[in-house]
Design an enzyme around this catalytic site. Structure first.
Site, mmCIF file in Angstrom:
data_model
loop_
_atom_site.group_PDB
_atom_site.id
_atom_site.type_symbol
_atom_site.label_atom_id
_atom_site.label_comp_id
_atom_site.label_asym_id
_atom_site.label_seq_id
_atom_site.Cartn_x
_atom_site.Cartn_y
_atom_site.Cartn_z
ATOM 1 N N CYS A 24 0.873 -1.170 0.000
ATOM 2 C CA CYS A 24 0.000 0.000 0.000
ATOM 3 C C CYS A 24 0.913 1.223 0.000
ATOM 4 O O CYS A 24 1.649 1.446 0.970
ATOM 5 C CB CYS A 24 -0.883 -0.028 1.241
ATOM 6 S SG CYS A 24 -1.859 1.455 1.390
ATOM 7 N N GLY A 25 0.893 1.978 -1.080
ATOM 8 C CA GLY A 25 1.830 3.097 -1.225
ATOM 9 C C GLY A 25 1.509 4.263 -0.303
ATOM 10 O O GLY A 25 2.404 4.806 0.367
ATOM 11 N N ASN A 26 0.219 4.647 -0.253
ATOM 12 C CA ASN A 26 -0.143 5.758 0.641
ATOM 13 C C ASN A 26 0.054 5.339 2.093
ATOM 14 O O ASN A 26 0.518 6.124 2.932
ATOM 15 C CB ASN A 26 -1.605 6.170 0.427
ATOM 16 C CG ASN A 26 -1.835 6.806 -0.935
ATOM 17 O OD1 ASN A 26 -0.963 7.505 -1.453
ATOM 18 N ND2 ASN A 26 -2.995 6.562 -1.527
ATOM 19 N N CYS B 43 -5.052 5.938 -4.425
ATOM 20 C CA CYS B 43 -4.359 4.660 -4.256
ATOM 21 C C CYS B 43 -2.903 4.873 -4.690
ATOM 22 O O CYS B 43 -2.633 5.138 -5.867
ATOM 23 C CB CYS B 43 -5.032 3.595 -5.111
ATOM 24 S SG CYS B 43 -4.164 2.025 -5.031
ATOM 25 N N THR C 154 -0.163 2.829 -4.772
ATOM 26 C CA THR C 154 0.424 1.873 -5.710
ATOM 27 C C THR C 154 -0.240 2.032 -7.081
ATOM 28 O O THR C 154 0.420 1.870 -8.114
ATOM 29 C CB THR C 154 0.252 0.428 -5.196
ATOM 30 O OG1 THR C 154 -1.074 0.253 -4.718
ATOM 31 C CG2 THR C 154 1.250 0.121 -4.088
ATOM 32 N N ASN D 127 -7.065 -4.086 -8.508
ATOM 33 C CA ASN D 127 -7.318 -2.647 -8.338
ATOM 34 C C ASN D 127 -7.444 -2.048 -9.734
ATOM 35 O O ASN D 127 -6.571 -2.262 -10.583
ATOM 36 C CB ASN D 127 -6.143 -2.010 -7.593
ATOM 37 C CG ASN D 127 -5.941 -2.627 -6.215
ATOM 38 O OD1 ASN D 127 -6.752 -2.427 -5.326
ATOM 39 N ND2 ASN D 127 -4.874 -3.404 -6.049
HETATM 40 N N1 LIG Z 1 -6.609 -2.487 -1.916
HETATM 41 C C1 LIG Z 1 -5.264 -2.646 -2.351
HETATM 42 C C2 LIG Z 1 -4.261 -2.319 -1.315
HETATM 43 C C3 LIG Z 1 -4.246 -0.907 -0.896
HETATM 44 C C4 LIG Z 1 -3.558 -0.011 -1.897
HETATM 45 C C5 LIG Z 1 -3.445 1.360 -1.344
HETATM 46 N N2 LIG Z 1 -4.598 2.130 -1.225
HETATM 47 C C6 LIG Z 1 -2.279 2.162 -1.895
HETATM 48 O O1 LIG Z 1 -2.193 3.335 -1.539
HETATM 49 O O2 LIG Z 1 -1.412 1.629 -2.588
HETATM 50 C C7 LIG Z 1 -5.040 -4.125 -2.749
HETATM 51 O O3 LIG Z 1 -5.781 -5.011 -2.320
HETATM 52 O O4 LIG Z 1 -4.089 -4.372 -3.501
#
Ligand SMILES: N[C@@H](CCC[C@H](N)C(=O)O)C(=O)O
EC number: 5.1.1.7
Length: 322
Positions: A77-79, A229, A231, A202
């Site tokens: 999760c990047g954020n 998001c 990532t 995603n």
């Molecule tokens: N829901 C995503 C994981 C979370 C990603 C996130 N919000 C981000 O900031 O990268 C998954 O299941 O891959």
């Protein structure tokens, strides 16, 4: 008593729980149930729980697990990693270090504040995979999706599939209808039992606003529409550099707007640098037994003054854009 933090990166909100404070190691079932309860409504909810603990790896300052609101676990999760980087940085008084995540040890680094009282971190997003071997998808007659039309998904859009290492499907769109209805329909379809992505995916739709300027909206696996998001914006930046057929690394800095704010990305040959805010909005104090019995109304909640500063920063960005 133990403390949790409510945090966000680009308004992608999470709770951080540091297991180091607990008198016992919660089971995965307890962590999943706690995530579902916390994210459902406490303090207006969140997209997931970031579980911080000690790392056994000698090169890492700590470990992060990412539990989505529906209880599924994400590899990255990047954020969230930016906010965990800040948490560990303040806990251990270090400004550059590695964090253990499910598939990789990732470098994080404190950056200059984005504005007064808007702290920022830069994080490494890697490893990157295009190949079906690392990123399961079926029935698409191909091992990689790179600007590929997929009739089953849309009659007018092309798609990229990139794992960083959590799985992302990306499309560059022009019409607002696609950013709204098409994204919701496709995101919903691919995140319930379906013939194409057995683990869900995603889904990120991006508008190219100008040279090195993108707007990205994401329908997130395990969550639904999210404010941002990290990532997803990183994978989309990589797709953008391929889309523009530039192929030289590192890329120029890319500005990525999202419904909750803005980040900067730089695409390197084998990794992506994601830079953005790491905002701590609330500190929650609660006993261990109240927490694991979901008695959140017994908690003491202290609000920091960072959300006001973040909103001021975003309002200024909007003024500059007008
Ligand atoms: N829901 C995503 C994981 C979370 C990603 C996130 N919000 C981000 O900031 O990268 C998954 O299941 O891959």
């Amino acid at each position: 008593m133990i403390t949790l933090q409510k945090v966000h990166g680009s308004s992608n909100q999470f709770f951080i729980l540091d297991l180091d404070q607990l008198s016992f190691t919660p089971s995965d079932e307890q962590i999943v149930a706690l995530t579902q309860q916390l994210t459902a409504s406490f303090l207006a909810g969140a997209d997931g729980l970031l579980v911080v603990s000690k790392s056994d790896a000698t090169d890492c300052l700590g470990k992060m697990r990412v539990i989505n609101a529906d209880g599924s676990e994400a590899s990255m999760c990047g954020n969230g990693l930016r906010t965990v980087a800040r948490y560990l940085s303040e806990k251990h008084q270090q400004s550059e270090f590695k964090v253990e995540t499910l598939n990789a040890h990732l470098t994080v680094k404190k950056q200059a504040d984005l504005a007064q009282n808007v702290p920022a971190f830069g994080v490494e997003i890697s490893p990157i995979h295009f190949d079906n071997e690392y990123f399961p998808f079926n029935n698409l007659n191909t091992k990689k999706l790179i600007n590929s039309p997929i009739e089953a998904f849309s009659d007018h859009l092309n798609f990229y599939a990139i794992a960083v290492p959590n799985p992302h499907l990306i499309s560059f769109v022009e019409k607002d209808d696609d950013l709204n209805e098409t994204l919701e329909t496709l995101g919903t379809k691919l995140n319930q039992p379906n013939d194409y992505f057995p683990d869900g995916v995603n889904v990120n739709f991006a508008k190219i606003l100008g040279q090195n300027e993108l707007f990205v909206r994401t329908f997130e696996r395990g969550v639904g529409f999210t404010n941002a998001c990290g990532t997803g914006m990183s994978a989309t930046s990589l797709a953008y550099t391929l889309h523009q057929n530039r192929g030289t690394f590192p890329s120029d800095e890319i500005t990525v707007y999202n419904p909750g704010g803005v980040v900067k990305t730089i695409v390197h040959e084998n990794w992506i640098e994601l830079i953005g805010n790491a905002t701590h909005t609330h500190t929650i104090t609660i006993s261990e037994s109240q927490l694991f019995n979901y008695q959140f109304d017994e908690a003491t909640v202290d609000q920091t003054n960072e959300q006001q500063s973040y909103e001021h920063f975003i309002a200024n960005l909007k003024k500059q854009a007008d």
